[in-house]
Design a protein around this motif. Sequence first.
Motif, PDB file in Angstrom:
ATOM      1  N   UNK A 132      15.282  20.649  28.804  1.00 17.82           N
ATOM      2  CA  UNK A 132      15.656  21.017  30.179  1.00 17.82           C
ATOM      3  C   UNK A 132      16.917  21.866  30.104  1.00 17.82           C
ATOM      4  N   UNK A 133      16.810  23.116  30.530  1.00 15.15           N
ATOM      5  CA  UNK A 133      17.998  23.984  30.520  1.00 15.15           C
ATOM      6  C   UNK A 133      18.756  23.801  31.833  1.00 15.15           C
ATOM      7  N   UNK A 134      20.062  23.580  31.694  1.00 12.94           N
ATOM      8  CA  UNK A 134      20.904  23.368  32.881  1.00 12.94           C
ATOM      9  C   UNK A 134      22.135  24.272  32.735  1.00 12.94           C
ATOM     10  N   UNK A 135      22.135  25.356  33.499  1.00  7.45           N
ATOM     11  CA  UNK A 135      23.197  26.368  33.397  1.00  7.45           C
ATOM     12  C   UNK A 135      24.330  25.980  34.358  1.00  7.45           C
ATOM     13  N   UNK A 136      25.440  25.545  33.786  1.00  6.34           N
ATOM     14  CA  UNK A 136      26.517  25.001  34.630  1.00  6.34           C
ATOM     15  C   UNK A 136      27.178  26.068  35.502  1.00  6.34           C
ATOM     16  N   UNK A 137      27.451  27.249  34.954  1.00 10.85           N
ATOM     17  CA  UNK A 137      28.090  28.290  35.781  1.00 10.85           C
ATOM     18  C   UNK A 137      27.150  28.782  36.885  1.00 10.85           C
ATOM     19  N   UNK A 138      25.858  28.830  36.580  1.00 11.12           N
ATOM     20  CA  UNK A 138      24.907  29.266  37.601  1.00 11.12           C
ATOM     21  C   UNK A 138      24.793  28.209  38.707  1.00 11.12           C
ATOM     22  N   UNK A 139      24.769  26.950  38.308  1.00 12.23           N
ATOM     23  CA  UNK A 139      24.585  25.859  39.275  1.00 12.23           C
ATOM     24  C   UNK A 139      25.844  25.634  40.117  1.00 12.23           C
ATOM     25  N   UNK A 140      26.993  25.798  39.478  1.00 10.44           N
ATOM     26  CA  UNK A 140      28.256  25.496  40.162  1.00 10.44           C
ATOM     27  C   UNK A 140      29.228  26.667  40.076  1.00 10.44           C
ATOM     28  N   UNK A 141      28.898  27.800  40.738  1.00 13.03           N
ATOM     29  CA  UNK A 141      29.802  28.966  40.653  1.00 13.03           C
ATOM     30  C   UNK A 141      31.187  28.664  41.213  1.00 13.03           C
ATOM     31  N   UNK A 142      31.269  27.664  42.107  1.00 12.99           N
ATOM     32  CA  UNK A 142      32.562  27.294  42.691  1.00 12.99           C
ATOM     33  C   UNK A 142      33.141  26.035  42.034  1.00 12.99           C
ATOM     34  N   UNK A 143      32.537  25.599  40.927  1.00 11.98           N
ATOM     35  CA  UNK A 143      33.008  24.420  40.188  1.00 11.98           C
ATOM     36  C   UNK A 143      32.847  23.121  40.970  1.00 11.98           C
ATOM     37  N   UNK A 144      32.089  23.128  42.056  1.00 10.99           N
ATOM     38  CA  UNK A 144      31.922  21.892  42.838  1.00 10.99           C
ATOM     39  C   UNK A 144      30.784  21.077  42.216  1.00 10.99           C
ATOM     40  N   UNK A 145      31.107  20.371  41.169  1.00 14.58           N
ATOM     41  CA  UNK A 145      30.090  19.661  40.394  1.00 14.58           C
ATOM     42  C   UNK A 145      29.580  18.437  41.142  1.00 14.58           C
ATOM     43  N   UNK A 146      28.268  18.325  41.209  1.00 20.00           N
ATOM     44  CA  UNK A 146      27.622  17.189  41.880  1.00 20.00           C
ATOM     45  C   UNK A 146      27.499  16.062  40.843  1.00 20.00           C
ATOM     46  N   UNK A 147      28.416  15.121  40.909  1.00 21.46           N
ATOM     47  CA  UNK A 147      28.517  14.080  39.874  1.00 21.46           C
ATOM     48  C   UNK A 147      27.258  13.216  39.829  1.00 21.46           C
ATOM     49  N   UNK A 148      26.755  12.814  40.993  1.00 21.77           N
ATOM     50  CA  UNK A 148      25.545  11.966  40.997  1.00 21.77           C
ATOM     51  C   UNK A 148      24.375  12.675  40.343  1.00 21.77           C
ATOM     52  N   UNK A 149      24.228  13.950  40.660  1.00 25.40           N
ATOM     53  CA  UNK A 149      23.125  14.721  40.085  1.00 25.40           C
ATOM     54  C   UNK A 149      23.272  14.826  38.565  1.00 25.40           C
ATOM     55  N   UNK A 150      24.494  15.092  38.124  1.00 24.85           N
ATOM     56  CA  UNK A 150      24.738  15.232  36.677  1.00 24.85           C
ATOM     57  C   UNK A 150      24.485  13.908  35.954  1.00 24.85           C
ATOM     58  N   UNK A 151      24.912  12.827  36.568  1.00 27.35           N
ATOM     59  CA  UNK A 151      24.701  11.520  35.924  1.00 27.35           C
ATOM     60  C   UNK A 151      23.215  11.185  35.872  1.00 27.35           C
ATOM     61  N   UNK A 152      22.485  11.537  36.933  1.00 22.25           N
ATOM     62  CA  UNK A 152      21.025  11.304  36.912  1.00 22.25           C
ATOM     63  C   UNK A 152      20.366  12.113  35.802  1.00 22.25           C
ATOM     64  N   UNK A 153      20.808  13.352  35.663  1.00 29.05           N
ATOM     65  CA  UNK A 153      20.253  14.203  34.598  1.00 29.05           C
ATOM     66  C   UNK A 153      20.511  13.591  33.225  1.00 29.05           C
ATOM     67  N   UNK A 154      21.725  13.103  33.026  1.00 26.72           N
ATOM     68  CA  UNK A 154      22.051  12.486  31.734  1.00 26.72           C
ATOM     69  C   UNK A 154      21.166  11.265  31.482  1.00 26.72           C
ATOM     70  N   UNK A 155      21.008  10.451  32.506  1.00 29.01           N
ATOM     71  CA  UNK A 155      20.202   9.227  32.337  1.00 29.01           C
ATOM     72  C   UNK A 155      18.750   9.548  32.020  1.00 29.01           C
TER      73      UNK A 155
END
Length: 185
Positions: free
Chosen positions: A34-57
Amino acid sequence: MPHKILLLFAHPSIRRSRVNRALLDAASAVAGVTVHDLYETYPDFAIDVDREQRLLLDHDAIVCQHPLFWYSAPAIVREWQDLVLEHGWAYGRHGRALEGKTWMQAVSTGGREGAYREDGLNRYSIDELLRPFEATAHLCHMVWQRPFVVHATHVAEAAEIDAAADAFRARLVALRDGSPVRVVV
Ligand SMILES: Cc1cc2nc3c(=O)[nH]c(=O)nc-3n(C[C@H](O)[C@H](O)[C@H](O)COP(=O)(O)O)c2cc1C
């Protein structure tokens, strides 16, 4: 069961990239990644923590791919670490969410391999410079993998970039299938 791989990709200027773009294209073609491009997803650096944790799990192995910037990673990787790897979730007394998952860095460097030696321009090896990531993986009960490294990106010829992309693809397939890895850096 093949391992599901999450590729955390961080390059602030993918338009100008030669090496990481080629590695990313190779990775995108590997089933189970699964490719997850951080700069593309969060150009303003507003990282969605719940989403990221779900992805990790939802994945077994995390590959963090980026150019080496100031002997470390581009800024969004640090922001991601600060926010996503929460105390009590990733580490700390009750923080076991990532236990047993694999962590691997995939980095490109402008410097030549010889510059990353005690007597070279950069004085330290890539393994030494990546110690903060290794220590983080350890703190989060994850299994550290030897990094995948592409050196001398500024002078890399097209054929060398193709070879690096092939090697990266092979490394990801081995990670996915749990095969032993012969590391060439
Ligand atoms: C802000 C910045 C910092 C960099 N720091 C390093 C560094 O510490 N060591 C190094 O070898 N190369 C460094 N470089 C070079 C990048 O690693 C190199 O441009 C990148 O690996 C090329 O990959 P690309 O073709 O995907 O852009 C730096 C480049 C930039 C723009």
